[in-house]
Design an enzyme around this catalytic site. Structure first.
Site, PDB file in Angstrom:
ATOM      1  N   CYS A  91       0.797  -1.237   0.000  1.00  0.00           N
ATOM      2  CA  CYS A  91       0.000   0.000   0.000  1.00  0.00           C
ATOM      3  C   CYS A  91       0.827   1.284   0.000  1.00  0.00           C
ATOM      4  CB  CYS A  91      -0.934   0.013   1.199  1.00  0.00           C
ATOM      5  SG  CYS A  91      -2.195  -1.284   1.130  1.00  0.00           S
ATOM      6  N   HIS A 358      -8.799   3.689  -2.382  1.00  0.00           N
ATOM      7  CA  HIS A 358      -7.367   3.407  -2.206  1.00  0.00           C
ATOM      8  C   HIS A 358      -6.834   2.643  -3.422  1.00  0.00           C
ATOM      9  CE1 HIS A 358      -3.637   1.987  -0.639  1.00  0.00           C
ATOM     10  NE2 HIS A 358      -4.074   0.989   0.117  1.00  0.00           N
ATOM     11  N   CYS A 388       0.073   2.461   6.262  1.00  0.00           N
ATOM     12  CA  CYS A 388       0.293   1.107   6.760  1.00  0.00           C
ATOM     13  C   CYS A 388       0.532   0.193   5.559  1.00  0.00           C
ATOM     14  CB  CYS A 388      -0.893   0.628   7.578  1.00  0.00           C
ATOM     15  SG  CYS A 388      -2.464   0.555   6.684  1.00  0.00           S
TER      16      CYS A 388
END
Length: 402
Positions: A91, A358, A388
């Site tokens: 991510c 996202h 994260c």
């Protein structure tokens, strides 16, 4: 060491990551090429001046494989001398790619580079690249592997975060994103995405729901209860955290990040190239850090990455004016604020991935650009951007307005 400056940042709007999403017809390489073209054209740069491009991509297979960055560079009409590298740190890939571009500038390897990312989750589904981490017993068993949703619920349980806490935070994400669009806070950075005929297909983030409230979120079922309880992952997590009597499954589609398509690019260079090309620096990279953290709970890494970046910059948490942490799950942000004693008033002030989605490989670059814009708009000085990461990691970058 040479200073690295952010000269510009652009992103696409985020489109729903499904077959009925507005960006589904746009290939990932086209998304990447469009932001690369925009960062070149709006700064009136000869692309031969851009020496390297680093793009994050979390599922680098199929249409997103074969070093998509180099293909996008060529598709955007850049000089053949501009190289490209594909980066995967889950991510945080987009922020890591921007940090790589900045590091190249700081080290003197490049005068001008681009960091960014792309992910077409409607065309290349999350997890398409496979991997040993969740499926190879030699890895999964010894590392107490659980899916990220179970990790998010573990965080909420361990740190006393209720479903009402998570839902209230999520309502605010939608409110802030709605307000940011209404006030034009994204106008400078968001570029419309066009199809092959030059027709605009999307010019605004597609998943914001201004009418989201506690009642609508309260009607949603927990997303990871079956995975945790029926598939045994709760038991795995409890082996690693035996103090947890029972994991409370409190995350659902409304307080977790949305699946979307998108791309972003950040133009980074040294002072001399900016002066030579007539570019005005907008922010300075103050420090960067990436860390590893415990892989079962997995999503607490931002706290430790932030502390490392702050230490490297000679700063404390109270020295930061604005924080931006990707809203992978509501508990991730709430735990970070709890651990770092950060007030919600300065955290994700324009909403986040719970409202806007996202796009895995692009998000880090997107939120970095958002903070450049917001520091200027709000007349603030410093921002810490962090995400994260699956497998237990964290990446953070501190920028200072110029």
């Amino acid at each position: 060491m040479t200073e690295a400056y952010i000269y510009d940042a652009v992103r696409t709007p985020r489109g729903k990551g499904r077959s009925d999403g507005s960006l589904h017809e746009i290939t990932p390489v086209a998304l990447a090429a469009q932001v690369l073209g925009a960062v070149r054209d709006r700064n009136n740069i000869d692309s031969a001046e851009i020496e390297d491009v680093a793009f994050g991509c979390v599922s680098p297979v199929g249409e997103q494989g074969a070093v998509i960055t180099r293909t996008a560079v060529l598709m955007a009409g850049y000089a053949q001398t501009t190289s490209g590298i594909q980066v995967n740190r889950f991510c945080a890939s987009g922020l890591e790619a921007a940090n790589i571009a900045a590091a190249k500038v700081m080290a003197g390897e490049c005068d001008l580079a681009v960091g960014g990312g792309v992910e077409s989750m409607s065309r290349v589904p999350m997890g398409s690249d496979g991997g040993a981490w969740p499926v190879d017993p030699q890895s999964a068993f010894h590392n107490y592997f659980v899916p990220q949703g179970v990790s998010a619920d573990l965080i909420a349980t361990k740190y006393g975060l209720s479903r009402d806490d998570l839902d209230a935070y999520s309502v605010e994400s939608h409110k802030r994103a709605t307000k940011a669009w209404e006030e034009g806070r994204f106008d400078r950075s968001v570029m419309p995405v066009k199809d092959v005929m030059g027709v605009t297909v999307l010019d605004r983030d597609e998943t914001i729901r201004p009418d989201t409230n506690m009642q609508s979120l309260g009607a949603l079922n927990p997303a990871f209860a079956m995975m945790g309880e029926n598939f045994g992952f709760d038991g795995v997590a409890q082996q690693r955290y035996p103090e947890i009597e029972k994991i409370k499954h409190v995350h659902h589609a409304g307080n977790s990040s949305g699946i979307v398509d998108g791309a972003a690019a950040v133009l980074i260079g040294n002072k001399e190239v900016g002066e030579r090309l007539g570019l005005k620096p907008r922010a300075r990279i103050r420090s960067m850090a990436s860390i590893g953290s415990e892989p079962t709970i997995m999503l607490t890494g931002p706290e430790f990455a932030a502390k490392k970046a702050l230490k490297r910059a000679g700063m404390t948490a109270s020295d930061i004016d604005l924080y931006e942490l990707n809203e992978a799950f509501a508990a991730v942000v709430l735990r970070f604020m709890q651990a770092m004693n950060v007030d919600h008033d300065i955290m994700n002030v324009n909403g986040g991935a719970i409202a806007m989605g996202h796009p895995l490989g692009a998000t880090g670059a997107m939120i970095l650009g958002t903070m450049v814009d917001e520091l200027e708009r709000s007349n603030k000085e410093t921002s810490l951007v962090t995400l994260c990461i699956g497998g237990g990691m964290g990446t953070a970058t501190i920028i200072e307005r110029v």
